[in-house]
Design an enzyme around this catalytic site. Sequence first.
Site, PDB file in Angstrom:
ATOM      1  CB  SER A 181      -0.968  -0.005   1.180  1.00 53.79           C
ATOM      2  OG  SER A 181      -0.273  -0.098   2.407  1.00 53.79           O
ATOM      3  CD  GLU A 182       0.422   4.053   2.168  1.00 48.45           C
ATOM      4  OE1 GLU A 182      -0.588   4.726   1.902  1.00 48.45           O
ATOM      5  OE2 GLU A 182       0.425   3.135   3.002  1.00 48.45           O
ATOM      6  CB  THR A 183       7.351   1.828  -1.190  1.00 46.09           C
ATOM      7  OG1 THR A 183       6.794   0.547  -1.492  1.00 46.09           O
ATOM      8  CG2 THR A 183       8.862   1.708  -1.130  1.00 46.09           C
ATOM      9  CG  HIS A 197       1.390   1.582   7.082  1.00 44.68           C
ATOM     10  ND1 HIS A 197       0.730   2.041   5.966  1.00 44.68           N
ATOM     11  CD2 HIS A 197       2.246   0.613   6.648  1.00 44.68           C
ATOM     12  CE1 HIS A 197       1.158   1.380   4.899  1.00 44.68           C
ATOM     13  NE2 HIS A 197       2.071   0.515   5.281  1.00 44.68           N
TER      14      HIS A 197
END
Length: 304
Positions: free
Chosen positions: A45-47, A76
């Site tokens: 979902s994110e990096t 997060h």
Amino acid sequence: MQRRYITVDVFTDRAFGGNQLAVVLDAGGLTTAQMQAIATEFNYSETTFVLPPHDKANDAQVRIFTPVQEIAFAGHPNVGTAFVLASMAKEPKPRLLFEEKAGLVPVDIVREQGRVTRTELTAPQPLERLSRLSAAEAASCISLVADDIKTDIHEPEIVTVGNAFLVMELHSREALRRARPDAAAYGKVLPRDGARSVWFYTRDVPAAEVPCERQARMFMRGASGLVEDPATGSATVAAAALFADLDPVRDGELKLTVGQGFDMGRPSILLTRVRKQGGKIVSAHVGGQCVQMMEGTFRLAGEG
């Protein structure tokens, strides 16, 4: 050039729970297009990409990418990136300061018996309450009807403390479980006021899911269409600020434990607290535990 990365599961105390995050530690020299391509390749979902800070008084510049776009702030990724950097440090600081597009993000580090156990971010912007939507309009995004939406405390509303979300309350845990994204309805409602995602919750929490005081889910746009997120710190802290704003308490600290991802098989526990003084919100925070999963290196074609 070999670039290091570490992946962590965030807002959980066990492997394969919480929300996945990839942290690229040696991001210097990468272009925005390369960062986006790497984030799409990880497909989490994110990096995050860790860069030297512009101001030496801060600890790092952190850029955050979903598989489809860069975003100004997220929950997060900050909690997880701080966990990674603090765990790597021989003598971790009690607080890290990250430069992000939404502003300066402080993340506090909690240690027990010499080990980093939890991190907690402070939202970079004050609460903004933006558009309100009808129950029917908001419900249509998640394949529900107006009667499933609880509006006696607040109507469906777009709120932000750095990243905007449509927030709505459902009457029951059963309705929360039943929700599904409706692409056609979703496209008619969002984006609006910067919100591209919908975070919805219920106070109807069964005993088996205690100590959570709320159970939540979140739908967002991913590389393959609408997807569900197992833990959304930026939405949760914005919602916690909204709840505090609605609360008649004028002074003190309001704490709330939120569960998310339970219906995905990736249970997450998000700990929020909001400080109020004179009836106004002073600060909003969200944090939790993390588990390191993988580490490695990669080299982009054409680099030395």
